[in-house]
Write an enzyme that holds these catalytic residues in place. Structure first.
Site, PDB file in Angstrom:
ATOM      1  N   HIS A   1     -25.680  18.206  32.598  1.00 36.33           N
ATOM      2  CA  HIS A   1     -24.250  17.906  32.589  1.00 36.33           C
ATOM      3  C   HIS A   1     -23.808  17.183  33.853  1.00 36.33           C
ATOM      4  O   HIS A   1     -22.810  16.452  33.863  1.00 36.33           O
ATOM      5  CB  HIS A   1     -23.452  19.198  32.422  1.00 36.33           C
TER       6      HIS A   1
ATOM      7  N   ASP B   1     -25.289   7.277  13.967  1.00 37.70           N
ATOM      8  CA  ASP B   1     -26.115   6.681  12.909  1.00 37.70           C
ATOM      9  C   ASP B   1     -27.225   5.855  13.557  1.00 37.70           C
ATOM     10  O   ASP B   1     -26.979   4.771  14.081  1.00 37.70           O
ATOM     11  CB  ASP B   1     -25.237   5.809  12.009  1.00 37.70           C
TER      12      ASP B   1
END
Length: 444
Positions: free
Chosen positions: A167, A385
């Site tokens: 992070h 995608d």
């Protein structure tokens, strides 16, 4: 199929490899911002993406492992700091050694089809360890790969993408920006449509630094009983809870008229905080705190964060309450606290956090009596995608001890809501579930 799958499920992995940028990149050191460089952000965030065997015409018959490996290498040319390693500079200041060493990549094959996962295509996934192998020595902060990736082929031709990032290097929106670049590379692009921007200095402390806001998230609470301290992870329960239209309507019905326009986030957050506190049974006079991630991106911050910036651009302000007040008052009490805390977050608050990090030596948030939530429903994980269509499920793989992530989730009947994983001691989870049940039993 759950128990049968557990008995039959196995994954064969190849040896992990390092993927470097596909072209030469600058060899340099880049400092992180003072918002990035927080002790509380030094943890790794795993995520999972499940894909059907539905390749685009251009990728028909192609191996997803090869396609994704090549796309990652191309994207790293533009996001070359992600291929580097974190080091410590003066005064423990974190910086990236942009050495092009690469990210860790594992190729794998599983002996099941996507359909065998059934309802276990959500969080927490019981197969995370198999689908995202924790390469020994890879989960530290200094000198470790900043990204860990595993692509697991399935018997049906579909695949599962496991990802883990530290992070410290970016937030959810920043990581999503990198994934969109990878997506574009799988579709034949030579460069990302959004140029990545480093410019971490825009979130550095001022000169001279000055703390101008109250930051309960960094203030220790005296005489607090931290039941998570030194707790064995084997004694923890990890479950997810769904908030769809029915659940939201039930919660809204519990509020007075003047709060009916509160947001879904405010409603869910207030409810979870209250239920969790009741289940944990703290001392009535104990101060409990809730933090939520507040993004510094967008028009409300005078365009402080430029398009393409992929660093951490958020703060996590804390609101406080006596446990007895939170547990005994109706839901509107918690909703009002959340709304008030949200309204007080602005650019000055962000600047004050950066300054606090420098003045106080980058303290970690105090965990006692603490609950942190992060809304990822608009991050776009569910839309990644890579040439095989959008994932059946895509998102952060679960909760951490005191941190829960809100994820967008679509049920089999098409209904869309929020899925929230929660980590609690085994002895507490049953009480929490009882409190959650009251939500659906509330009169409409």
């Amino acid at each position: 199929m759950g128990s049968e799958l557990r008995q039959a499920f196995s994954v064969i992995r190849k040896a992990p490899e390092l993927i470097s940028p596909a072209a030469p990149t600058p060899k340099e050191f880049k400092k992180l911002s003072d918002i990035d460089d927080q002790e509380g952000l030094k943890f790794h965030v795993p995520s999972l993406f499940f894909y059907k065997n539905s390749p685009s015409p251009a990728l028909e018959g192609k191996d997803p492992v090869k396609v994704i490996r090549e796309a990652l290498s191309k994207a790293l040319v533009f996001y070359y700091p992600l291929a580097g390693r974190l080091r410590e500079g003066d005064n423990r200041k974190l910086l990236v050694d942009c050495n092009g060493e690469g990210i860790l990549f594992t190729e794998a094959d599983a002996n099941v089809k996507l359909e065998h996962f059934g309802d276990e295509i959500q969080v927490p996934c019981p197969y995370l360890d198999q689908l995202l192998y924790n390469v020994p020595g890879s989960d530290g902060t200094l000198g470790c790969p900043l990204l860990l990736i595993q692509v697991t082929r399935l018997l049906c031709g579909g695949f599962i993408l496991g990802l883990r990032f530290i992070h410290t290097i970016c937030d959810g929106f920043g990581f999503m920006q990198f994934l969109k670049a990878v997506e574009e590379m799988t579709n034949g692009a030579n460069s990302p449509s959004l140029t990545p921007v480093w410019q971490r200095e825009i979130l550095n402390a001022r000169d001279p630094p000055r703390i101008t806001r109250i930051h309960h998230e960094f203030e220790p609470v005296k005489n607090s009983r931290d039941i998570f301290l030194n707790m064995n992870l084997d004694d923890m329960a990890h479950k997810s809870f769904y908030f769809g239209p029915k659940e939201i309507a039930s919660l809204r019905h519990q509020l007075p008229f003047h709060l009916q326009n509160c947001s879904r986030f405010e409603l869910i957050t207030a409810w979870l905080w209250r239920c969790r506190t009741i289940a944990l049974e703290p001392d009535p006079d104990e101060i409990v705190r809730l933090s939520f991630t507040a993004s510094a991106r967008g028009k409300h911050y005078n365009q402080l964060i430029p398009p393409g910036y992929y660093g951490n651009a958020f703060v996590y302000p804390a609101l406080c309450s006596k446990a007895d007040d939170l547990c005994r008052n109706p839901l509107e009490y918690a909703v009002e606290l959340v709304k008030k805390a949200k309204a007080e977050i602005n650019e000055e608050y962000v600047r004050s956090v950066a300054d606090l990090m420098v003045i106080r030596g980058r303290p970690k948030y105090t965990s006692e009596g603490y609950f942190i939530v992060s809304d990822n429903t608009r991050t776009g994980f569910d839309e990644v995608d890579l040439g095989w269509g959008k994932p059946v499920f895509g998102g952060i793989a679960g909760a951490l001890l005191i941190i829960s992530f809100y994820l967008k989730y679509q049920k089999r009947d098409g209904e869309i809501g929020s899925m929230v994983p929660i980590c609690l001691p085994l002895s507490t989870m049953e009480k929490f579930q009882e409190e959650m049940k009251k939500m659906t039993e509330a009169p409409m």
